[in-house]
Design an enzyme around this catalytic site. Structure first.
Site, PDB file in Angstrom:
ATOM      1  N   LYS A   1       0.856  -1.190   0.000  1.00 55.17           N
ATOM      2  CA  LYS A   1       0.000   0.000   0.000  1.00 55.17           C
ATOM      3  C   LYS A   1       0.885   1.230   0.000  1.00 55.17           C
ATOM      4  O   LYS A   1       1.006   1.931   0.991  1.00 55.17           O
ATOM      5  CB  LYS A   1      -0.897  -0.027   1.225  1.00 55.17           C
ATOM      6  CG  LYS A   1      -1.897  -1.164   1.198  1.00 55.17           C
ATOM      7  CD  LYS A   1      -2.774  -1.148   2.416  1.00 55.17           C
ATOM      8  CE  LYS A   1      -4.046  -1.926   2.170  1.00 55.17           C
ATOM      9  NZ  LYS A   1      -5.025  -1.734   3.239  1.00 55.17           N
TER      10      LYS A   1
ATOM     11  N   ALA B   1      -4.246  -5.846  10.118  1.00 58.78           N
ATOM     12  CA  ALA B   1      -3.761  -7.230  10.190  1.00 58.78           C
ATOM     13  C   ALA B   1      -4.170  -7.891  11.508  1.00 58.78           C
ATOM     14  O   ALA B   1      -4.464  -9.093  11.547  1.00 58.78           O
ATOM     15  CB  ALA B   1      -2.238  -7.254  10.038  1.00 58.78           C
TER      16      ALA B   1
ATOM     17  N   LYS C   1      -5.048   7.558   1.019  1.00 56.96           N
ATOM     18  CA  LYS C   1      -5.667   7.491   2.347  1.00 56.96           C
ATOM     19  C   LYS C   1      -4.643   7.754   3.456  1.00 56.96           C
ATOM     20  O   LYS C   1      -5.012   8.272   4.505  1.00 56.96           O
ATOM     21  CB  LYS C   1      -6.373   6.148   2.549  1.00 56.96           C
ATOM     22  CG  LYS C   1      -5.439   4.954   2.498  1.00 56.96           C
ATOM     23  CD  LYS C   1      -5.635   4.025   3.677  1.00 56.96           C
ATOM     24  CE  LYS C   1      -4.335   3.314   3.982  1.00 56.96           C
ATOM     25  NZ  LYS C   1      -3.994   2.207   3.104  1.00 56.96           N
TER      26      LYS C   1
ATOM     27  N   ARG D   1       0.151   5.197  12.579  1.00 56.65           N
ATOM     28  CA  ARG D   1       1.354   6.017  12.534  1.00 56.65           C
ATOM     29  C   ARG D   1       1.073   7.381  11.914  1.00 56.65           C
ATOM     30  O   ARG D   1       1.601   8.398  12.335  1.00 56.65           O
ATOM     31  CB  ARG D   1       2.402   5.340  11.651  1.00 56.65           C
ATOM     32  CG  ARG D   1       2.933   4.079  12.225  1.00 56.65           C
ATOM     33  CD  ARG D   1       3.883   3.470  11.216  1.00 56.65           C
ATOM     34  NE  ARG D   1       4.484   2.272  11.768  1.00 56.65           N
ATOM     35  CZ  ARG D   1       5.596   1.742  11.334  1.00 56.65           C
ATOM     36  NH1 ARG D   1       6.229   2.275  10.305  1.00 56.65           N
ATOM     37  NH2 ARG D   1       6.082   0.663  11.891  1.00 56.65           N
ATOM     38  N   ASN D   2       0.268   7.358  10.848  1.00 58.71           N
ATOM     39  CA  ASN D   2      -0.022   8.620  10.165  1.00 58.71           C
ATOM     40  C   ASN D   2      -0.710   9.598  11.093  1.00 58.71           C
ATOM     41  O   ASN D   2      -0.379  10.775  11.133  1.00 58.71           O
ATOM     42  CB  ASN D   2      -0.910   8.356   8.946  1.00 58.71           C
ATOM     43  CG  ASN D   2      -0.160   7.634   7.852  1.00 58.71           C
ATOM     44  OD1 ASN D   2       0.875   8.100   7.388  1.00 58.71           O
ATOM     45  ND2 ASN D   2      -0.662   6.479   7.453  1.00 58.71           N
TER      46      ASN D   2
END
EC number: 1.1.1.94
Lengths: 347, 347
Positions: free
Chosen positions: A108, A142, A193, A274-275
């Site tokens: 991704k 996940a 995203k 994290r973002n």
């Protein structure tokens, strides 16, 4: 006629995909960089670093720390390394090594040094044809796959029948699979995203509330759809076949589906991504360098904002939100004044 | 030429709207049902029951416990009572009482007994013309307005200029206003989002995870857009003027905007909403009756699911999600088996 799968990568997403395949009793070749991890999996039947609660039937696994071993023995390579390490992982392979194989990309992100999608990189370095290239994308923590919470993955490929066939290896009682043909769009959606999730983090750091966040994310969804529509039209101009109606082809992509809007939502509303964390620090006034040092990592949205900014010079979609996030992260625009401008774009 | 505003209702949203108007130094007539609340506001300058942190300049307020007093003295009535009590509140008024006035509806729901939108009810009971009817909708927790967190409200009306003029009275440094002409669509969106938020609650009660929730909400957004498109087309068939292009008229509504998708997101992702809490109990296996007794309230999505189910017999949009939520709440379909079916619709 069974496909021999080879998973490249040992992070949490690679581990989840290997779980799905082996839950379907598929033998899997698995490239894992660290020999110690291989020994651990062989001895203790689980990956010590990622999703350690997932136990494997090791009779189904062939482990190797050499990518070429796994590539040679596989019909379909599942690429699940971070985009920043992808090129290095494939580096030692012969230009003909991938010939006749399928590639299923679970990456991704964009390859940052090359500013290329994986299929573009593979075409350049391995003459790899788009017809053999597939992606698996969608909103999928996940950890929830590990816990066997029902999730949806979208498989994309040029040919519907072979995409469907590939998807069937991943369909389980906790995993529904969807297929579409928008190979470019789903990859760009997965990249975009991360930028918007980083933006949501900045907004949080600037102390905007939930009302604003929902307005921002709705407008991000619209901006994303505008970009994807332009990408789709461009690909149709290249890829549409004689007699095919480009409009009906384009209409097939429903941007409110899980692989587009769903993935945007799960990422933007995840408090622990994290973002989001990185963006939050930027919103609170930390510099990019300080945020990176403090968090000891680079948020994917950071590189993505630059990649998309450069790509959009060509695509020319209206992207005031992603564009401003780029300016904040890469050109020292203050988060507060950047968001003042974003405020005026929102509807 | 100033508009004299009268706010009908004293809940948190009525209180927030009164705050916005008085922050703009607008005098406001305010109908409040309980005389004790009126005395409290006069003596202590805040509403004791809702948003008690908001203090008013009482010189700007004319308070009354008689709706007719406020109606008579106002040019524009801001309707902000719960939809279930709207008809009862207006009951004593003369059929001509609203003549020449504007109505601005802040009611996010359908009048349940009549199964009518407020404008439809007003047309029937007061011969009230759609041209004088406006709505104010959008993702707006009243608590965040009280805290002056930047929010966005969408004002809708048939005439753009007068809608813009009305919106200007509500524009403040913490409130951005947007206008559109989709009077029907914005009201239906506000109703639909409660159904979907209740559905998100059911999913949570059934222990689906965040991956699934994002897929569900993305598909709800798509289903909502499909319904609104049909409503829009129907209204255009009735309302489109000679020489106007119905398609360009319809295109004006962007369903990824704050008043549609934004409101859906803020409601579905709000952990503390009534719809979510109620749905959660249904998902955990409680009956509707038990959930109502336990929570001592009716979630708006409960009535809304039936209203929309009935209305959609006419609109005929594809609504497998909202339809199944109706079946679960009103026809004893088990939440678990209902959601098994929803699973198969999602893309």
């Amino acid at each position: 006629m069974d496909i021999r799968f080879g998973v490249i990568g040992s992070g949490s997403w690679a581990t989840a995909l290997t779980k799905i395949l082996t839950d379907n009793r598929q033998p899997v070749g698995w490239y894992i960089r660290k020999e110690a991890s291989i020994r651990h999996i062989q001895a203790r039947h689980h990956n010590p670093h990622y999703l350690p609660s997932v136990y494997f039937d090791t009779n189904l696994l062939t482990l190797s720390d050499k990518p070429a071993d796994i590539v040679d023995a596989s019909d379909c390579l599942v690429m699940a390394v971070p985009s920043a390490y992808t090129a290095a992982t494939l580096e030692g392979l012969d230009r003909k090594a991938l010939r006749g194989k399928k590639i299923l990309s679970a990456i991704k992100g964009i390859l940052p040094e090359q500013n290329l999608l994986l299929n573009e990189y593979l075409a350049r370095e391995f003459d790899f044809p788009l017809a053999d290239y597939y992606t698996v994308m969608g909103p999928c923590h996940a950890e929830e796959v590990a816990a066997e919470k029902l999730s949806y993955l979208t498989f994309s490929g040029e040919n519907e029948t072979s995409t469907q066939q590939l998807a069937s290896y991943f369909t389980t009682d906790y995993l529904n699979t969807i297929i579409n043909q928008d190979v470019y769009g789903v990859q760009y959606a997965a990249i975009l995203k991360n930028i918007y999730a980083l933006g949501a983090g900045i907004a949080h750091g600037l102390e905007y509330g939930d009302n604003f966040l929902s307005v921002l994310i709705a407008n991000c969804a619209d901006e994303m759809a505008g970009f994807l529509r332009k990408v789709g039209i461009r690909n149709i101009a290249v890829g549409v076949h004689e007699g095919e109606d480009p409009v009906s082809h384009r209409r097939r992509a429903n941007y409110a589906a899980s692989v587009y809007l769903g993935d945007l939502l799960v990422t933007c509303y995840s408090l622990y991504s994290r973002n989001r964390t990185f963006g939050n620090m930027i919103g609170k006034g930390y510099s990019v360098k300080t945020a990176q040092l403090e968090l000891n990592m680079v948020a994917e949205g950071y590189n993505a904002s630059k990649c998309i900014y450069l790509i959009n010079k060509d695509i020319k979609a209206e992207m005031p939100i992603a564009g401003m996030i780029y300016h904040i992260l890469w050109e020292n625009v203050k988060a507060g004044s950047g968001f003042k401008q974003i405020e005026s774009y929102l509807v």
